[in-house]
Design an enzyme around this catalytic site. Structure first.
Site, mmCIF file in Angstrom:
data_model
loop_
_atom_site.group_PDB
_atom_site.id
_atom_site.type_symbol
_atom_site.label_atom_id
_atom_site.label_comp_id
_atom_site.label_asym_id
_atom_site.label_seq_id
_atom_site.Cartn_x
_atom_site.Cartn_y
_atom_site.Cartn_z
ATOM 1 N N ASP A 45 1.078 -0.840 -0.226
ATOM 2 C CA ASP A 45 -0.199 -0.004 -0.623
ATOM 3 C C ASP A 45 0.750 1.339 0.339
ATOM 4 O OD1 ASP A 45 -2.995 1.228 0.658
ATOM 5 O OD2 ASP A 45 -1.774 1.859 2.026
ATOM 6 N N GLU A 63 1.188 -0.919 -4.932
ATOM 7 C CA GLU A 63 0.208 0.214 -5.665
ATOM 8 C C GLU A 63 0.413 1.942 -5.768
ATOM 9 O OE1 GLU A 63 -3.594 1.954 -4.146
ATOM 10 O OE2 GLU A 63 -1.524 1.978 -2.965
#
Length: 682
Positions: free
Chosen positions: A410, A439
């Site tokens: 993330d 990401e």
């Protein structure tokens, strides 16, 4: 008359031999090696079974013959080589000139095992080949070459001294034969024989060879290059929409996902969720008593990043879920989100790992004007940063030991880049099969740097590339420039954070089009659950899903009318069956006479499998036009010959003729073709 200028006296040391570096005596120049990332600062990437095509500029002064080899071998971890470990032997492949007069040379090697691999170019003046070339020219011109034969005899004798006993004796015989009193024509024929040339190639003099810097390759397993991902919130996968599903209950969804043909099942954070400043439904600042909160607000008295949310169960329940997924040929990926809720144990145990305000309170996350009061970012440059970095490495290795080999990371661009390079290398040193998906929806330079630093795959701008011009420009960049050597795109058609306006307003045909594009433009692609239902309800004016699973439990009706499950299953079946779709490197766009129709192809390196994809980008209107397909004429008798193409989605054959062919798409019937061209190579 001009006077001679006085000569400066020599110093006491000038009579000694000057200390000229050996490198200046090497006549061959080796430069512009490709592939090479930032001058060798970072490795290129491949997967097991792939090849590396190396090209390099090589030349020397004068007219002597230059020879070159490409060397490669598997290698220990470069950051921490054992001083006593023997390097594996080099494998050598002869390099050849790409085209006369270009000075550009090429060769290829393959990689078969996970881990580090190295390659290097070695080039030298080949005196034997130079002599052999000149001898052939002079003898062909009828010149006396007796002296040249003596020169060749000495070259062969020199090689015999480098050879072993058996080959050395054979070479000595050939050396002597060139000086015998036999007819000169016979000696020339022997000197120019292929057997002698082959033997001399094994013992060529490389004492002044030029060696390029060693370059590295990181080799991943095949899943790094090819795979279909499905993202789901396991807490929404139960029978009761008022509470979290357990991992045991979520197992019931695994056959449905496997039936659609996915390879990787990605789970957002599965850890305990904090209650302080917990967000409510649709990101409300106040949570109701039954709201579960955002899974990215990690940590509570139940534990932190190595714990499982009590609503999902225990570590044993996770292990059972993972084993059941593997039974269905699904590999589990989990989220690495380096942030904490205010209730995370680290907040109390290691407050020095967080940033503090002047009043002593810990700073929560912000992306102005957005505020995330339920999340505390970690401070990667705090005074105790080494302890923090080691703790995060241990969290990652904890989940590796619990059977996880894929991590979706993330927002890695908001953490120190050096941390990722260090941590990924540390994990790979013990587990080279672990994959990391970045990401990072940010600017191109940080996205690319993260890929260079070690991330296996990267999210892309695919979600926001919807026109023919946008798609063509973007994927040409990803597949034909240096970027393809280190960044592997993973094309998610949607995510819990992104429901693009194209999907919001295009209806089921828009989902159909984006599925075809994601699954065929990318060897790796993914969807977030709800895509198969053509779920398009958004918070007005945003890309946020209405009633987002990020903040509440959702119970889905997987059989509701208009679902795309059969189409998804068929597309994934086609992907597995056709090796042309297992890589992005052969992607090639083709002309169409309608800007709403895009066409592109992929072909295996040996030409045995060719797929042509044609998609209508307009989800609201019928579109038709012609597609140009410049075919290899090996299977066609003439430019106007007819040939068969098969749509492998519905197994329908079409008869095409020549290079331009007609297509028509009605959004209510079909949005595109995946065509197999069995007898042609594009």
């Amino acid at each position: 008359m001009a006077k001679d200028l006085p000569v400066a006296p020599r110093s006491a040391t000038s009579n000694q031999q000057s200390a000229i570096p050996d490198a200046f005596s090497r006549r061959v120049v080796v430069e512009r090696i490709e592939p090479e990332i930032d001058g060798g600062r970072f490795p290129i990437k491949r997967t097991a079974g792939e090849t590396v095509d190396v090209s390099v500029t090589i030349f020397a002064d004068g007219h002597d013959v230059v020879a070159a080899v490409l060397r490669d071998h598997a290698s220990p971890r470069p950051q921490a080589p054992s001083p006593t470990a023997a390097q594996p032997p080099w494998r050598e492949t002869a390099m050849t000139i790409v085209a006369p007069g270009t000075d550009r040379w090429t060769a290829t090697f393959d990689v078969t095992e996970n881990g580090w691999h190295e390659y290097q170019v070695v080039a030298w003046i080949d005196r034997f080949l130079t002599w052999r070339r000149d001898l052939k020219l002079k003898a062909g011109a009828g010149q006396d070459v007796s002296v040249e034969l003596l020169e060749g005899s000495l070259l062969i004798r020199d090689a015999a001294n480098r050879a072993g006993e058996r080959d050395g004796a054979w070479l000595l015989e050939r050396s002597d034969a060139l000086t015998e009193s036999t007819p000169q024509a016979d000696r020339v024929a022997a000197a120019l024989g292929d057997e002698l040339a082959a033997a001399m190639a094994n013992y060529t003099d490389r004492s002044r060879a030029t060696e390029s810097p060693i370059r590295r390759v990181w080799v991943d397993r095949v899943r790094a290059r090819f795979g279909a991902w499905y993202e789901m919130f396991p807490r929404s996968a139960g029978p009761d929409p008022t509470r979290s599903a357990t991992f045991r209950e979520a197992c019931a969804q695994l056959p449905r996902i496997a039936d659609m043909g996915f390879d990787v099942l990605y789970l957002p954070p599965i850890h305990p969720i904090g209650t302080s400043f917990r967000k409510g439904r649709n990101n409300a600042l106040r949570a109701g008593p039954d709201d579960p909160g955002s899974p990215w607000a990690i940590g509570s008295p139940a534990g932190g990043h190595t714990a499982v949310d009590p609503g999902l169960g225990t570590l044993d329940d996770f292990a059972a879920f993972r084993r059941e997924a593997e039974h269905h040929d699904l590999e589990i990926a989990i989220d690495l989100a380096w942030q904490c809720s205010p209730d995370h144990p680290w907040v109390h145990e290691h407050p020095e790992w967080f940033r503090h305000r002047p009043d002593g309170t810990i700073k929560y996350a912000e992306n102005p004007p957005k505020k995330y009061q339920d999340i505390y970012p970690l401070d990667f440059e705090c005074e105790d940063w080494r302890a923090l970095w080691h703790a995060l490495r241990e969290v990652t290795l904890f989940w590796v030991e619990h059977g996880v080999r894929i991590f979706r990371v993330d927002n890695p661009h908001t953490k120190t880049f050096g941390f990722w390079e260090w941590m990924i290398d540390e994990v790979h040193a013990q587990h080279p099969d672990v994959l990391f998906l970045s990401e990072a929806f940010t600017r191109p330079a940080p996205m690319r740097y993260l890929a260079k630093a070690g991330f296996t795959q990267s999210y892309t701008y695919f979600t926001w590339r919807n026109t023919k011009a946008e798609l063509t420009e973007y994927f040409t960049e990803l597949t034909t420039t240096e970027v393809r050597e280190y960044l592997r795109p993973n094309l998610f058609a949607n995510t819990p954070d992104i429901l693009h306006a194209y999907l919001q307003h295009g209806g089921r045909p828009a989902f159909h089009a984006r599925l075809l594009l994601a699954a065929t433009l990318g060897a790796s692609y993914g969807i977030y659950s709800g895509f198969e239902l053509a779920e398009a309800q958004a918070v007005p004016g945003t890309e946020e899903y209405a009633d987002s699973e990020k903040y509440q439990f959702r119970r889905w009706d997987w059989e509701r009318p208009g679902h795309l499950k059969e189409l998804i299953a068929r597309v994934n079946q086609v992907r597995r069956a056709h090796p042309a779709l297992h890589s992005d490197r052969s992607l090639r766009f083709h002309a169409t006479d309608n800007p709403e129709i895009i066409a592109y192809s992929k072909t295996t390196p040996d030409g045995s499998d060719t797929i042509l994809v044609v998609v209508n980008l307009d989800p609201l209107h019928m579109q038709h036009g012609h597609v140009e397909v410049p075919l290899d004429r090996g299977g066609a008798a003439s430019p106007d010959a007819s040939y068969a193409v098969r749509d492998v989605i519905d197994e329908v054959n079409y008869e095409w003729r020549g290079t331009w062919n007609y297509v028509r798409f009605d959004p209510e019937i079909r949005q595109g073709h995946i065509l197999w061209l069995p007898k042609h190579r594009i």
